[in-house]
Design an enzyme around this catalytic site. Sequence first.
Site, short mmCIF file in Angstrom:
data_model
loop_
_atom_site.label_atom_id
_atom_site.label_comp_id
_atom_site.label_asym_id
_atom_site.label_seq_id
_atom_site.Cartn_x
_atom_site.Cartn_y
_atom_site.Cartn_z
N CYS A 1 76.10 25.80 -59.21
CA CYS A 1 76.35 24.47 -58.96
C CYS A 1 77.73 24.01 -58.72
O CYS A 1 78.10 23.11 -58.32
CB CYS A 1 75.61 23.65 -59.76
SG CYS A 1 73.90 24.05 -59.68
N HIS B 1 78.42 16.49 -58.68
CA HIS B 1 77.25 17.53 -58.54
C HIS B 1 76.11 16.58 -58.62
O HIS B 1 75.92 16.02 -59.73
CB HIS B 1 77.35 18.55 -59.26
CG HIS B 1 76.07 19.41 -59.21
ND1 HIS B 1 75.43 19.85 -58.04
CD2 HIS B 1 74.97 20.00 -60.13
CE1 HIS B 1 74.31 20.47 -58.12
NE2 HIS B 1 74.00 20.66 -59.60
N ASN C 1 68.44 18.78 -56.11
CA ASN C 1 69.81 19.42 -56.55
C ASN C 1 70.03 20.77 -55.54
O ASN C 1 69.02 21.45 -55.74
CB ASN C 1 69.49 20.14 -58.05
CG ASN C 1 70.89 20.64 -58.53
OD1 ASN C 1 71.53 21.23 -57.85
ND2 ASN C 1 70.86 21.07 -59.86
#
Length: 326
Positions: free
Chosen positions: A111, A253, A283
Site C-alpha cells: 500500500c 493511504h 482500500n
Amino acid sequence: MTTRIIGTGSALPSRVVTNLELESFLDTSDTWIQERTGIQNRHVAVTETTTSLAIQACLKALEDAGKQPEDVDLILAATVSPDCTFPCLACEIQAAIGADQATAYDINAACAGFLFAFNSAAAYIACGMYRNALIVGAEVLSKLVDWTDRSSCILFGDGAGAAFIEEAEEGIVSMLQGANGKKGMALYRYEPPILHPFLKQTTASDDAGRSGYLEMNGQEVFRFAVSQVPDSIIHVLERANWEKSEVDHYILHQANARIIQSIAKRLGEPEEKFPMNLHAYGNMSSASIPVLLDEMNRAGRLKRGDKIVMSGFGAGLTYGATALIW
Ligand code: COA
C-alpha cells in the site's frame, strides 16, 4: 532541481459491490462495515485486469500532462497483484502505450507502493538520470482475498491511479520511507507453489497452514498505522521546515476512516485537511493515493502552490511520507 506532478489519471472497474451485497453471502452488515471502516462500496474487476486498469490510468495521466508516450523516460509500476509475475506490469504498460524510450520496472511496497515509486523516480530525476517518469499504482485485490473471510475481504477494492512527474524548480521538498520486515507477517500473502514431481506438498496450503489468500492481523496493522504514519509525517515536515499548520492537504493511504481520523487527532490537525474517498472504493492498496490525487486534481481542489503531504503504509511493513508543493 526537484520534481513536480504535472498530470494525473485513474481507472476503476465498472462493477460496484455494495456492503449490502456482501451481506448476502457473509456474516456481516452494512452498519458494521461502515462503523468500523467507513467503507460503503468497492469496485471489483470482472472484465478488467490489473494491466488494463494501469494502462487506462497512465494514458489519462499523459493526456492531463499534455505529453506523448514517446516523451516518457521511466515507467515505475507499483503493484502486489500483477497479472503476470513476469514480464512486469511496467513493461506491459510500456508496450501497450508505445513508450519505447522508457526504462520500465515494478516496485512492490504494497500500500506504500505508489509513494515509494514516486520517491524513487524523484531521486532518479534529482541525480539527473531521467528527466521525467510515469508512475502508477494498480491493483486487482479481489483475486487475492478470501471472499469467505469477513475480517479482510470487506476492506479491499480494485483500481489504478497514475501521475506524470518531471524535473522542475519547485515540487518535492522532502521524502522519507522505511520498512519493518520483522512485522511482515501482520499482513502477507503466500504464493502457493505449482505442484511438481519433487514436491511433497499436495494441497494449496503449506505445512504452516498458509493459504494463497491475503492474511491479516487487523489490529496489529491498525496500531502500526496510527503510530507510524504520524511519526513519518512529523519527520518529513521537519525535513521540509514546514509547520503542520502550513499544510493544505494530507493525502493519506485510504485504508480505514478510523485510521485517518486517529492520525488527524494525533497530529492535532483538522479532519477537513484529510480528504477521503475510501467510502466509495475501499482500500485499493498502491492505487489509493493516486486515485485520490487524481480526483482532487480533476475537481480543481489542488491549486499551484498548495502544500501537500502524502503518506502511506502497508504490507512489508512499509511506510513513507513526502512533502511537496503542488
Ligand atoms: N462483519 C461483522 N463482524 C466482523 C467483521 C465483519 N466484516 N469482521 C470482523 N468481525 C467481528 C470479529 O469476528 C470480532 O468478533 P468477536 O468479538 O465476536 O470475536 C469483532 O467483529 C471485532 O473484531 P476486531 O478484529 O476486534 O475488529 P476491529 O475493530 O479491530 O476492526 C478491522 C477490524 C479489520 C476493520 C480493523 O482492525 C482494521 O481496519 N485494521 C487495519 C487493517 C488495514 O487497514 N489493513 C490494510 C493495511 S494497508
